[in-house]
Design an enzyme around this catalytic site. Structure first.
Site, PDB file in Angstrom:
ATOM      1  N   LYS A   1       1.292   7.035   0.613  1.00 57.99           N
ATOM      2  CA  LYS A   1      -0.063   7.310   1.413  1.00 57.99           C
ATOM      3  C   LYS A   1      -0.244   8.604   1.821  1.00 57.99           C
ATOM      4  CE  LYS A   1      -0.458   2.768   3.417  1.00 57.99           C
ATOM      5  NZ  LYS A   1      -0.563   1.823   4.757  1.00 57.99           N
TER       6      LYS A   1
ATOM      7  N   LYS B   1      -0.667  -1.962  -7.194  1.00 55.61           N
ATOM      8  CA  LYS B   1      -0.964  -3.255  -6.403  1.00 55.61           C
ATOM      9  C   LYS B   1      -2.266  -3.560  -5.970  1.00 55.61           C
ATOM     10  CE  LYS B   1       0.044  -3.201  -1.671  1.00 55.61           C
ATOM     11  NZ  LYS B   1       0.756  -3.273  -0.355  1.00 55.61           N
TER      12      LYS B   1
ATOM     13  N   LYS C   1      -6.554  -3.815  -0.092  1.00 55.76           N
ATOM     14  CA  LYS C   1      -7.878  -3.767   0.515  1.00 55.76           C
ATOM     15  C   LYS C   1      -8.278  -2.364   0.575  1.00 55.76           C
ATOM     16  CE  LYS C   1      -5.424  -5.070   4.261  1.00 55.76           C
ATOM     17  NZ  LYS C   1      -4.436  -6.048   5.400  1.00 55.76           N
TER      18      LYS C   1
HETATM   19  P1  AMP Z   1      -1.196  -5.041   4.327  1.00 55.75           P
HETATM   20  O1  AMP Z   1      -2.214  -5.519   3.536  1.00 55.75           O
HETATM   21  O2  AMP Z   1      -0.716  -3.959   3.868  1.00 55.75           O
HETATM   22  O3  AMP Z   1      -1.330  -5.384   5.825  1.00 55.75           O
HETATM   23  O4  AMP Z   1      -0.081  -6.211   3.845  1.00 55.75           O
HETATM   24  C1  AMP Z   1      -0.002  -7.512   4.699  1.00 55.75           C
HETATM   25  C2  AMP Z   1       0.778  -8.443   3.890  1.00 55.75           C
HETATM   26  O5  AMP Z   1       0.506  -8.651   2.641  1.00 55.75           O
HETATM   27  C3  AMP Z   1       2.282  -7.846   3.669  1.00 55.75           C
HETATM   28  O6  AMP Z   1       3.314  -8.604   3.804  1.00 55.75           O
HETATM   29  C4  AMP Z   1       2.108  -7.129   2.442  1.00 55.75           C
HETATM   30  O7  AMP Z   1       3.588  -7.230   1.540  1.00 55.75           O
HETATM   31  C5  AMP Z   1       1.167  -8.338   1.824  1.00 55.75           C
HETATM   32  N1  AMP Z   1       0.504  -7.673   0.511  1.00 55.75           N
HETATM   33  C6  AMP Z   1      -0.497  -6.939   0.514  1.00 55.75           C
HETATM   34  N2  AMP Z   1      -0.986  -6.641  -0.670  1.00 55.75           N
HETATM   35  C7  AMP Z   1      -0.089  -7.496  -1.478  1.00 55.75           C
HETATM   36  C8  AMP Z   1      -0.381  -7.583  -3.070  1.00 55.75           C
HETATM   37  N3  AMP Z   1      -1.152  -7.202  -3.743  1.00 55.75           N
HETATM   38  N4  AMP Z   1       0.661  -8.689  -3.375  1.00 55.75           N
HETATM   39  C9  AMP Z   1       1.433  -9.394  -2.703  1.00 55.75           C
HETATM   40  N5  AMP Z   1       1.562  -9.056  -1.139  1.00 55.75           N
HETATM   41  C10 AMP Z   1       0.650  -8.266  -0.739  1.00 55.75           C
END
Ligand code: AMP
Ligand code: TRP
Length: 333
Positions: free
Chosen positions: A112, A195, A198
């Protein structure tokens, strides 16, 4: 009974990655014996600048999506992080337990911050300490996450161990992460080695859980693939990340095994496969998008749900933070 804790950042709209990697498991875990605590981590969100009005909107949006994915606020505790002060109180103590060297090794920080390490917020650097506080404030032992978060869970265990060791007691328990193998990592539709996120600048790289049927079909049609036909076995996909990703998504939303899907589409190009995948995705995502819209139409009700959740969360985390403060030598509050 054990306690489950997980968190999601209220930034952007939730993606298919958030759903398959996190929210779907959150809903499934409510069916077991364990108590589930689910948190919209707005304090984590501001480690990178968020426009205040947008943050508010997206916190409501993520609350609505979480409910639409089946998280039941009667069964689980659902709340926003900033509403429970125990998170910040324990995070401060953990800032003083974790070592610089541990945090410098965090690959998410390195990704990041990139070349910009002098310019990012100090919050981004200590982000994993706050995440450790989130979990330990509940003495939670089971944490469902995507595999990108495993290093942070290890760090949370290191912090707990050092705290326990420094103060000569076993106050914080060990945490066990839970990763669903098949969909541990949903990849970008534009690049099968990245990955799905968002925060990717290209909306074409992801399926948002609010995308309508046309948008989903269009994104899948344009999703990057390769010129080879689909093989009849999984091993042959080892060097084909885009194809592997689409197959993984297809299996996850249809409930069919990857092997069964390959048996059906082997030898064919991606055209028919993508059409069937788009149909399966729409069938899965559209009802959730509709329910999300319904929840979002009543913000007062969302406030009521989150605030009731925060009261239940504080009743657990407050006394644990009090005790941690007593252990380190603070006078009673
Ligand atoms: P975040 O969007 O970083 O707040 O992630 C929230 C949750 O979603 C966490 O448990 C991440 O590991 C999961 N997550 C986010 N993006 C992915 C992805 N592309 N594949 C699988 N899990 C994801
Ligand atoms: N850091 C996690 C992510 O970006 C979100 C998160 C914050 C979290 N606190 C947590 C996940 C505690 C699990 C447990 O995905």
């Amino acid at each position: 009974m054990a306690r489950i804790f997980s968190g999601i950042q209220p930034t952007g709209t939730g993606t298919l990655g958030n759903y398959l990697g996190a929210l779907r498991n959150w809903a499934a875990m409510q069916q077991g014996e364990d108590e589930c605590v689910y948190c919209l981590v707005d304090m984590h969100a501001i480690t990178t600048f968020q426009d205040p009005a947008t943050l508010r909107e997206q916190t409501y949006g993520m609350a609505a999506l979480t409910l639409a994915c089946g998280i039941d606020p009667e069964r689980s505790i659902l709340f926003h992080q900033s509403a429970v002060s125990a998170h910040a109180r324990l995070a401060w103590i953990f800032n003083c337990v974790a070592r610089m060297g541990w945090l410098k090794r965090m690959t998410q920080f390195k990704d990041k911050a990139g070349k910009n390490q002098e310019e990012v917020s100090t919050g981004l650097f200590v982000y994993p300490n706050l995440m450790a506080a989130d979990i330990h404030a509940y003495h939670a032992t089971k944490v469902p996450v995507g595999d990108d978060q495993l290093q942070h869970i290890e760090l949370a265990n290191d912090i707990a161990e050092k705290f326990n060791h420094d103060f000569g007691m076993s106050f914080f328990p060990r945490i066990e992460p839970f990763v669903l193998k098949e969909t541990a990592r949903v990849m970008s539709l534009r690049d099968g080695t990245k990955k799905m996120s968002k925060s990717d600048p290209s909306d074409q790289s992801r399926i948002n859980m609010t995308d309508d049927a046309d948008m989903i079909a269009q994104k899948i049609r344009k999703a990057k693939t390769d010129p080879e036909p689909l093989p009849d076995n999984l091993a042959a996909l080892a060097e084909r990340p885009e194809a592997r990703n689409l197959l993984g998504i297809f299996a996850a939303v249809s409930g069919e095994s990857q092997e069964a899907l390959l048996a059906r589409f082997a030898g064919s190009g991606f055209g028919p496969f993508k059409n069937a995948l788009a149909d399966a995705l729409v069938a899965h995502v559209e009802p959730i998008a509709n329910r999300t819209r319904d929840y979002l139409a009543d913000k007062a009700e969302l406030d009521r749900i989150l605030q009731a959740g925060a009261r239940k969360a504080a009743a657990i985390a407050g006394p644990i933070a009090d005790e941690a403060e007593r252990i380190v030598g603070f006078l009673p509050r």
